[in-house]
Design an enzyme around this catalytic site. Sequence first.
Site, short mmCIF file in Angstrom:
data_model
loop_
_atom_site.label_atom_id
_atom_site.label_comp_id
_atom_site.label_asym_id
_atom_site.label_seq_id
_atom_site.Cartn_x
_atom_site.Cartn_y
_atom_site.Cartn_z
N LYS A 83 4.71 -4.66 -10.88
CA LYS A 83 3.43 -3.96 -11.10
C LYS A 83 3.62 -2.94 -12.22
CE LYS A 83 -0.14 -1.44 -8.47
NZ LYS A 83 -0.49 -0.86 -7.13
N SER A 162 -5.02 -2.35 -5.46
CA SER A 162 -4.86 -2.32 -6.89
C SER A 162 -3.82 -3.29 -7.44
CB SER A 162 -4.48 -0.89 -7.32
OG SER A 162 -3.23 -0.52 -6.76
N SER A 186 -3.06 -1.07 -1.27
CA SER A 186 -2.92 -1.82 -2.53
C SER A 186 -1.90 -2.94 -2.55
CB SER A 186 -2.59 -0.87 -3.67
OG SER A 186 -3.78 -0.30 -4.16
N1 GLN Z 1 -8.08 0.99 -2.82
C1 GLN Z 1 -7.50 2.25 -2.50
C2 GLN Z 1 -7.85 3.26 -3.56
O1 GLN Z 1 -8.62 2.95 -4.39
C3 GLN Z 1 -6.02 2.12 -2.36
C4 GLN Z 1 -5.31 2.04 -3.64
C5 GLN Z 1 -3.82 1.96 -3.49
O2 GLN Z 1 -3.31 1.69 -2.40
N2 GLN Z 1 -3.14 2.27 -4.55
O3 GLN Z 1 -7.41 4.37 -3.56
#
Ligand code: GLN
Length: 498
Positions: A83, A162, A186
């Site tokens: 990532k 994400s 994410s």
């Molecule tokens: N979707 C969540 C957010 O927007 C989690 C994102 C993540 O785990 N990095 O914060």
Amino acid sequence: MEVSRSPHGLGAREIRDRVRRGELKAEEVARSLLGRIHATEPALHAYLYMDDEAVLDRARGLDLRVARGEDPGPLAGVPVAIKDNLCVRGTPTTAGSRILSAPGAGFRPPYDAGVVERLLGAGAIPLGKTNLDEFAMGSSCENSAFGPTRNPWDRTRIPGGSSGGSAAAVAARSAVVALGSDTGGSIRQPAAMCGVLGLKPTYGRVSRYGLLAFASSLDQVGPFARSAEDAALVLGAIAGHDPRDATSADVPVPDYLEAVRRGVAGLRLGVPREYFAVSVEPEVERAVRSALAVLEAAGARLQEVSLPHTPFGIPCYYIVATAEASSNLARYDGVHYGRRTPGARTLLDLYERSRSEGFGDEVKRRILLGTYVLSAGYYDAYYLRALKARTLIRRDFARAFEEVDALVAPTSPFTAFRLGDKVDDPLAMYACDVLTVTVNLAGLPGLSLPCGRDGSGLPIGLQVMGPPFEEGRLLAVAGAYQAATTHHLEAPAVGDTA
Ligand code: GLN
């Protein structure tokens, strides 16, 4: 589609065993993966950065070590996607943001993240950097400054976020395994959307050194894989104490591969009522309930439990996470890293213009929210209350784990939605995380694995949550489920017929 047995279709375990025995060259594996990436990328856009020659060089280096009789490590020759919020030395690292990627002035970290160091030490072959929502803020990959990744099962749909690039690559066989980060879901949510396994370890289990910080009390790095066995292999390689991350735990790393084969006989699995009370799509609930029946048939004992403070998860998370983000992102000021807006007249002007041009809308929204909830006069009303709610959520779990060994629930209330469906509605986007944020707030390990598909053929995720440092138990549940089913072997048709 039947995946051919060319190396890109193999699992990490098989690749490493064959490479170690000298039956398969790491270079051959790398070539197969690169070919697969080039065939699938036009449809998917899972990767932000690739360097074919560097990949082949490293693979040849590994083959030399095998030829010399050296131990090439537990991930010998295993291609892994990373990532793009994890530092890889000398490699562009953007976090999906313009602020780190100005033409000619992009951020190239002078060091490797702790997890990258460990992967390299274990003989893995990093393939490239994968797409993500800007600074890991989002649930659909649409907040990437470089355009979204597409879901390999249906290119009109989101891959989740994400870590959408990592999940899509593993699903499409354009990576064997991958790393992601999980702050509020994410890893687990994109794993569910793309039909792969994703594991968010206990807070402190894996080093955050070299992970571009979003919300430091929640962030964890973890693996994506197709099988529990492969996830166990990667977790075993990246877990463990790292003195460069002050929150990294000095807890021994067990044999996760052994855990995968442990089975679930006698294991008490709690089914949290509240995780079915939110509007979970009927097809998702049906698939999850039939997965629970499979686990029961394998010897687990199911029991309903209650986590009463679950409804506070989303508000609590979006206060804590934005507060921490507003502080963490202060470092991107146009001076230290990446983009610097030319022509600024004063220092303040430079900060303002670099940040205004460099950050996307969602990141700005979070910085504003986070600054607000921390500001004098609002701190007690928002931030402090969120911390109290966090304690209640943590206690819910502690109480449940006095009765059961692990918890099982859906990962997401719905399957992958269409690109564009929620981008203009931040609250609808935040609501995607309703079943995943609680685990981060409590610092616990959580895993998602595919347990079927809906009527449109879209994958459905089963979530397994456990007490601190019981990743092995989650992998045992996943291993038992995969031993009894074939959902994890299904592959999307992408890059073959197009
Ligand atoms: N979707 C969540 C957010 O927007 C989690 C994102 C993540 O785990 N990095 O914060």
